[in-house]
Motif scaffolding. Structure first.
Motif: not given
Lengths: 307, 307, 307, 307
Positions: B97, B100, B143-144, B147-148, B150
């Motif tokens: 985290n 990112q 983008l992040l 896909n943040h 999960h």
């Protein structure tokens, strides 16, 4: 309200606006007029302001406000204007469906306010403000619809997905219209999509709450899901026919008015359309077009056909 | 940081930039100015360079750098500037985290560097460079964010999806602005979306880490998910109102300045706007417009209203 | 019909239209012609109306109507023109696949009607009407295909997803063509995508109902799913080659006609193409171009190459 | 090949093309040139044809053909040029991965053929043909990548999704370039995305087959998935820096050439760029621009800087 009346009433609202738009844009196209992006400066004063109040805006405001009221207080005796249930230990949110509907309707009502203020009160009417004000409630509607399906059944989801599709396409068209407010293809696409939303909501009310056969649609039957899509396709075709019929009616009416010779402004409407068609093909010289428009004085909807 | 402060601080940053943009673009529009795509050549030399350093760029750089530092070293005593845990046998990545967030903030800081170099150091300011430099961090953020999610809970995902939506729309607007940098509709759409990101991050901090009722939002409660969307819709409406208020304030302020007669440049601002509106409708002849602009000298933000 | 013949016949229909379009647009491009947006006014009367009936429209109408008939009444003895099964207690819908196909085919037939009425009966042919009428069935097809996959096997779904992709791209191209009807890139993209739909449906019939090896494709075999995509890619390349071959053939034929000297209109075709190419590069002065077009009289497809 | 070398080699191919494009488009921009849409007619004959063979096309052809060969026959002794396994009873497809890769590479090789034929053999070079020929393999790549993930692990899927994202954006840019071939923003966006594909494939080879720590990435570790995205973001930033460096290098090189005074064509490059910048701002009168271009003769890459 996730009830029969909660789907019928917005259905009628959308349908009536769609039909209103059909007439409005048919007239605009047939008479070769354009929406002025900015109006001429207008006289101030409360009385001239009152005269300019637009019916469309008042209708939006009325429908929106009534719908908000109905969500909270209908049927009589109900009171849902609360967010939390303070009696339960963990303060859960209550009435999520009602609040989502209220959010939607309130934005349509706001759009009505913008129409009224812009057309009646401001010293100039800037068309862009109204375009933005009507685009936002459709975006909100799309956003809420796309998250409205938690814990619902398949048939209901399928019905709402089709509604979302029409709503999302309205959003796209309204967004493009911010930059191209005078494109007839966009006018009629928008009109048709709003009418589809209307008739589909009417149909949805019957599918979900009063199936014509008297038996509720089963969710685990694949055929039901396929027929939902099928019916939606028929709505597309029927609404295009309805739009064509209204366009034809308007053309016929304009034509009769002009033949009666009572209003010379209408004698020019057919010429103007022919001219536009030739313009589209690049055949008519621009100079003649300017001439045609130079003699055209402003005419209004309510002057038409009165003796 | 997936903490209260880690959502509050970027929220304030986005909101402050949104408000800054509101004033900036309101001024630009009201005074009928445009962003020059390429500036005139400027004097070289370290001192004149220093004078040209833009506040906006410095703020981006400062916020970005501080945020990167905070991710790695806050709260004091923490040290997270490591990629691998070398003590475990299979060298697992650590602090995903934080890394990112760092990637995100570092790109905003880079955008600040580009602003400073472009506006202060280069012999000409090429506006395109700044447009590209600010588009990239928003793309990276989108983008992040996408896909943040999960292994996170539903409410958190729903909150982040709404943030992603606003962020993605900013990306779209910024991309179109590469080709149309002087479109007022895009200016204000962008501004409003950045403000929405700001206020939503502030709200998200409370939803996720300090719920006002003192009880955490339950993930298995459908009503919670529906209210997340509902609240986001309200943020849209509130930020549009905030934008309108700032625009009105700027107009009022410009007007007062011009009436005080201290700065003749402002007396022209209202005329210019009226003119633009008439231009939009095609009513005003272009020649007059050119005349109006010919007498307009360059004016700057900080000269305004000082005695 | 979810049968071999039910995939072969629309496949042939799409392919034949694709090939027809290839010749039509190759001719248009090679002779430097454009589709006129609005035709000149035409003589009224039943006979001149009959003469103007377009083959393309009649074919669409014929194929569409036959397909609708086949869905309901083929093979002979079958009668599927019912919505409800009234014998069962809960009135379930029947024949969902057939009704979806009928919806699709009926809209193509309607598009044929619009073509015929617009080209033969109206006092002017407005090209936009035909563009809209052909866009709608493709949208309907995309909508139905994207909801056609309930309860089907993976290979079948994969095959239909590829078909949906081609169909959706046709929709996009047709939508853009409403505003840009004379863009050769769009013409040939559309043509190629229609041919891909055609050959892919032919291939799909064999994959799903008559595998060449005699063994049905297994759904749980990953390799099968990967080869479906692979084959679709080969269809793209093959159809582009087919399109190129037809274009070359048309060019060769036009060239031979002009060399034989029987039809002077064709001697100009090569010059015109060269001219267009130079225009595209900005090299040829516009005046010369106008001159070239001024001497060009209208020529028709059927006049060509006859002695 | 789903192997280390199968990811490294296309990575190098994409990266080398990206770097080639960087130099090419930097030169074009710095010298204020445009890609001519259609070339002047060229001398026929085998020798002049041979001279015109483009390096870029030959490279594409070579890489593509070698890659196809490698898929089928590498490592030596392998023979994979079969579709069916005829020994098994149900004739299953074999080597799905290899056939997908072959499809991809073959289309890139075809694009090379189109480049060579168009630039060397045709009587005129029509730039559009090459634009289409390079767009198709990227679309095919996107299509195959988006269906390449059946039965694979999460980390591999995540890596391929990022590749798909870059590939899809290249498709979008190439599609827009069909209509706007001379837009510098699109040139450099495309170049950067191709370089990102290249470096990402190189990185992917290490992630999937030769992890630097010597331990394979675990699929059930959320941190791994988050770091895949993170690394991809860093590739974006690094490739933009690489692009800037190449642009700076080209500018520096052009500048040195012009200062050495050996090639007067280069003395104009800086003026031209300044001029373009002023044009962009509307400051420079068009007449002067025309004058500047009128004296500009054609110059070629290989003439540069030679004594």
């Amino acid at each position: 309200m996730g009830t029969f009346i909660g789907h019928i009433s917005p259905g009628f609202a959308f349908l009536s606006f769609g039909i209103l738009y059909s007439f409005k844009f048919s007239l605009l196209l047939l008479r070769g007029e354009k929406i002025p992006l900015v109006s001429a400066p207008r006289p101030a004063g409360f009385r001239s302001c009152l005269k300019r109040i637009p019916i469309e805006g008042v209708l939006k405001l009325l429908y929106g406000t009534l719908a908000v009221m109905a969500e909270f207080f209908y049927p009589p005796g109900v009171y849902k204007l609360i967010l939390y249930n303070k009696e339960k230990p963990d303060y859960p949110f209550v009435h999520p469906n009602e609040w989502q509907h209220v959010t939607m309707y309130a934005h349509f009502a706001l759009s009505g306010w913008v129409d009224i203020i812009n057309q009646a009160c401001l010293s100039r009417r800037v068309f862009l403000y109204e375009s933005i004000a009507i685009a936002i409630p459709f975006y909100i509607e799309a956003l809420l619809l796309s998250n409205h399906m938690h814990g619902k059944e398949q048939v209901e989801n399928s019905v709402h997905t089709m509604l979302l599709l029409a709503c999302f396409l309205v959003c796209l068209v309204l967004t493009v219209e911010l930059w191209r407010p005078n494109d007839p293809i966009l006018w009629f696409t928008k009109t048709c999509l709003v009418m589809i939303q209307g008739t589909w909501l009417l149909h949805a009310a019957f599918i979900l709450y009063k199936p014509l056969t008297g038996k509720p649609w089963k969710d685990n039957d694949m055929a039901n899901l396929m027929f939902v899509i099928n019916f939606f396709c028929w709505h597309i075709a029927l609404n295009i026919l309805l739009l064509l019929a209204i366009f034809g009616l308007t053309a016929f009416w304009l034509n009769r008015c002009s033949r009666r010779g009572r209003n010379p402004a209408f004698q020019r409407s057919k010429e103007t359309l022919d001219f536009h068609l030739e313009m589209a093909d690049g055949a008519a010289p621009r100079a003649e077009y300017e001439k045609l428009h130079a003699v055209e004085e402003e005419t209004h909807l309510l002057q038409e056909c009165d003796p």
